[in-house]
Design a protein around this motif. Sequence first.
Motif, short mmCIF file in Angstrom:
data_model
loop_
_atom_site.label_atom_id
_atom_site.label_comp_id
_atom_site.label_asym_id
_atom_site.label_seq_id
_atom_site.Cartn_x
_atom_site.Cartn_y
_atom_site.Cartn_z
N VAL A 61 -27.55 -47.87 21.52
CA VAL A 61 -27.35 -48.59 22.74
C VAL A 61 -26.31 -49.53 22.75
CG1 VAL A 61 -29.50 -47.42 23.79
CG2 VAL A 61 -29.43 -49.71 23.09
N THR A 62 -26.33 -50.19 21.87
CA THR A 62 -25.16 -51.53 21.96
C THR A 62 -23.99 -50.95 21.30
OG1 THR A 62 -25.73 -52.06 19.62
CG2 THR A 62 -27.21 -52.71 21.18
N ASP A 63 -23.81 -49.73 21.00
CA ASP A 63 -22.47 -49.31 20.29
C ASP A 63 -21.88 -48.32 21.51
OD1 ASP A 63 -20.29 -47.92 19.35
OD2 ASP A 63 -21.24 -47.66 17.32
N PRO A 64 -20.68 -48.66 22.28
CA PRO A 64 -20.42 -47.62 23.64
C PRO A 64 -19.98 -46.34 22.87
CG PRO A 64 -19.49 -49.86 23.68
CD PRO A 64 -20.13 -50.01 22.47
N ASP A 65 -19.23 -46.52 21.72
CA ASP A 65 -18.83 -44.94 21.20
C ASP A 65 -19.97 -44.13 20.65
OD1 ASP A 65 -16.15 -45.99 21.29
OD2 ASP A 65 -16.01 -46.49 19.22
N SER A 66 -21.01 -44.72 20.39
CA SER A 66 -22.35 -44.04 19.92
C SER A 66 -22.90 -43.44 21.14
CB SER A 66 -23.26 -44.89 19.19
OG SER A 66 -24.38 -44.35 19.11
N VAL A 67 -22.81 -44.20 22.29
CA VAL A 67 -23.57 -43.76 23.69
C VAL A 67 -22.45 -42.50 23.97
CG1 VAL A 67 -23.98 -44.44 25.97
CG2 VAL A 67 -24.46 -46.02 24.07
N THR A 68 -21.06 -42.95 24.10
CA THR A 68 -20.47 -41.78 24.56
C THR A 68 -20.56 -40.43 23.77
OG1 THR A 68 -18.82 -43.31 25.54
CG2 THR A 68 -17.85 -40.79 24.93
N ALA A 69 -20.59 -40.54 22.42
CA ALA A 69 -20.79 -39.50 21.59
C ALA A 69 -22.01 -38.58 21.93
CB ALA A 69 -20.65 -39.73 20.13
N ALA A 70 -23.00 -39.36 22.14
CA ALA A 70 -24.36 -38.88 22.29
C ALA A 70 -24.30 -37.98 23.55
CB ALA A 70 -25.39 -39.89 22.19
N LEU A 71 -23.73 -38.43 24.60
CA LEU A 71 -23.79 -38.01 26.00
C LEU A 71 -23.05 -36.76 25.98
CD1 LEU A 71 -25.35 -38.74 28.48
CD2 LEU A 71 -25.53 -40.46 26.90
N ASP A 72 -21.59 -36.94 25.19
CA ASP A 72 -20.81 -35.64 25.29
C ASP A 72 -21.35 -34.59 24.54
OD1 ASP A 72 -18.89 -37.04 26.61
OD2 ASP A 72 -17.60 -37.71 24.82
N GLY A 73 -22.32 -34.82 23.38
CA GLY A 73 -22.67 -33.90 22.58
C GLY A 73 -23.98 -33.03 23.37
N VAL A 74 -24.66 -34.00 24.24
CA VAL A 74 -25.59 -33.26 24.90
C VAL A 74 -25.11 -32.37 26.10
CG1 VAL A 74 -27.32 -33.61 26.64
CG2 VAL A 74 -27.30 -34.99 24.67
N ILE A 75 -23.96 -32.71 26.62
CA ILE A 75 -23.24 -31.78 27.57
C ILE A 75 -22.53 -30.59 26.96
CG2 ILE A 75 -21.57 -31.62 29.38
CD1 ILE A 75 -23.93 -33.43 30.18
N ALA A 76 -22.06 -30.89 25.52
CA ALA A 76 -21.52 -29.86 25.21
C ALA A 76 -22.46 -28.77 24.56
CB ALA A 76 -20.78 -30.27 23.87
N ASP A 77 -23.41 -29.10 24.13
CA ASP A 77 -24.80 -28.17 23.67
C ASP A 77 -25.66 -27.70 24.77
OD1 ASP A 77 -23.57 -28.54 21.16
OD2 ASP A 77 -25.14 -30.09 20.59
N TYR A 78 -26.00 -28.34 26.09
CA TYR A 78 -26.81 -28.05 26.92
C TYR A 78 -26.37 -27.47 28.13
CZ TYR A 78 -30.51 -29.53 23.82
OH TYR A 78 -31.29 -29.76 22.67
N GLY A 79 -25.17 -28.21 28.51
CA GLY A 79 -24.21 -28.04 29.74
C GLY A 79 -24.83 -28.81 30.90
N ARG A 80 -25.93 -29.95 30.66
CA ARG A 80 -26.16 -30.34 31.88
C ARG A 80 -27.34 -31.72 31.32
NH1 ARG A 80 -29.54 -26.82 35.51
NH2 ARG A 80 -30.33 -28.65 36.10
N LEU A 81 -27.42 -32.53 32.26
CA LEU A 81 -28.48 -33.62 31.90
C LEU A 81 -29.10 -33.76 33.16
CD1 LEU A 81 -29.63 -35.82 29.77
CD2 LEU A 81 -27.89 -37.27 30.95
N ASP A 82 -30.62 -33.70 33.04
CA ASP A 82 -31.42 -33.80 34.16
C ASP A 82 -32.08 -35.12 34.45
OD1 ASP A 82 -31.32 -30.81 35.57
OD2 ASP A 82 -31.42 -30.64 33.37
N ALA A 83 -32.28 -35.73 33.26
CA ALA A 83 -32.99 -36.99 33.12
C ALA A 83 -32.41 -38.00 32.21
CB ALA A 83 -34.32 -36.93 33.26
N LEU A 84 -32.50 -39.19 32.64
CA LEU A 84 -32.25 -40.22 31.28
C LEU A 84 -33.52 -41.24 31.35
CD1 LEU A 84 -30.77 -41.81 29.18
CD2 LEU A 84 -29.66 -42.98 31.15
N ILE A 85 -34.12 -41.36 30.32
CA ILE A 85 -35.27 -42.47 30.20
C ILE A 85 -34.70 -43.44 28.97
CG2 ILE A 85 -37.57 -42.87 29.34
CD1 ILE A 85 -38.10 -39.83 30.06
N ASN A 86 -34.33 -44.51 29.69
CA ASN A 86 -33.86 -45.63 29.28
C ASN A 86 -35.36 -46.46 28.24
OD1 ASN A 86 -31.11 -45.91 29.34
ND2 ASN A 86 -31.56 -46.31 31.57
#
Length: 279
Positions: A61-86
């Motif tokens: 969470v302290t690395d913006p590139d890591s956060v972006t890559a993770a979210l992009d990967g989820v959308i690429a693989d699942y097509g959606r995000l319904d919840a984030l638990i911080n």
Amino acid sequence: MSSKVVLVTGTSSGIGLASAVAAARAGWATVATLRDPERAGALREAADRAGVSIDVRQLDVTDPDSVTAALDGVIADYGRLDALINNAGAGHVGTIENETVEDVRRVMEVNFFGVVQTTKAALPHLRASGGRLITVTSVGGVVGQPFNEAYCAAKFAVEGFMESLAPVVGRLGVAVSVVEPGAVATEFVNNIDLDPAQVIAAAGDYAEPLRGYVTRTQGQFAHSAQTPEQVADTVMEALTAERPAFRLQTSDWARAFTGTKLADNDGSAVLAITSAYLG
């Protein structure tokens, strides 16, 4: 995929691990993230015991590139995000005269700016799904506590950030909740990564009050702490309730403790006022 998709941060142990397993058991497609995937052994074992499948991925969470890559990967693989638990965060014990401003900045980076970064990356997708934004804070986000100056400051900041954001994104279909645990079993000494005797010995004029604080807090964690699974039950309430409260405490003790400061325990009165600001 037909399942709703939830991303959970900080899942190597404790509340994050328990929440990821609980979400998977409830039928959510669960992406469990952690800074170091090599530390996912306990998570994988818990998932196996529960008979569920969890998608384990890297996210710092302290690395913006890591956060972006993770979210992009989820959308690429699942097509959606319904919840984030911080959930990702770290404890810290200290007082400002005995530490540096840089120490405080590091605490804020993990516990506050990490939440800001993941929230910003997730919001476009949560708006698209009419999703949930859930953040694990602490009773320390409501009541400041001795030798927790930096930690409570970060959690106060998270609560202010989310309370301000909630009516805004609520207008766009995203429900925001904060979950406030008290003591959680195993986390006090493990999560702050310190040797109490060594820290007390180095505390100078603060040694005796610090000794009192550590003795009291270790006792509380040893005898009256909740399990991570109990806290995860409240996280699941925020995830699945038709109209989740903004503020949820995880125990009667947490409700009583925060209630000394908050007459409005579930946050509904505050949000009613601030929502009206929007016309």
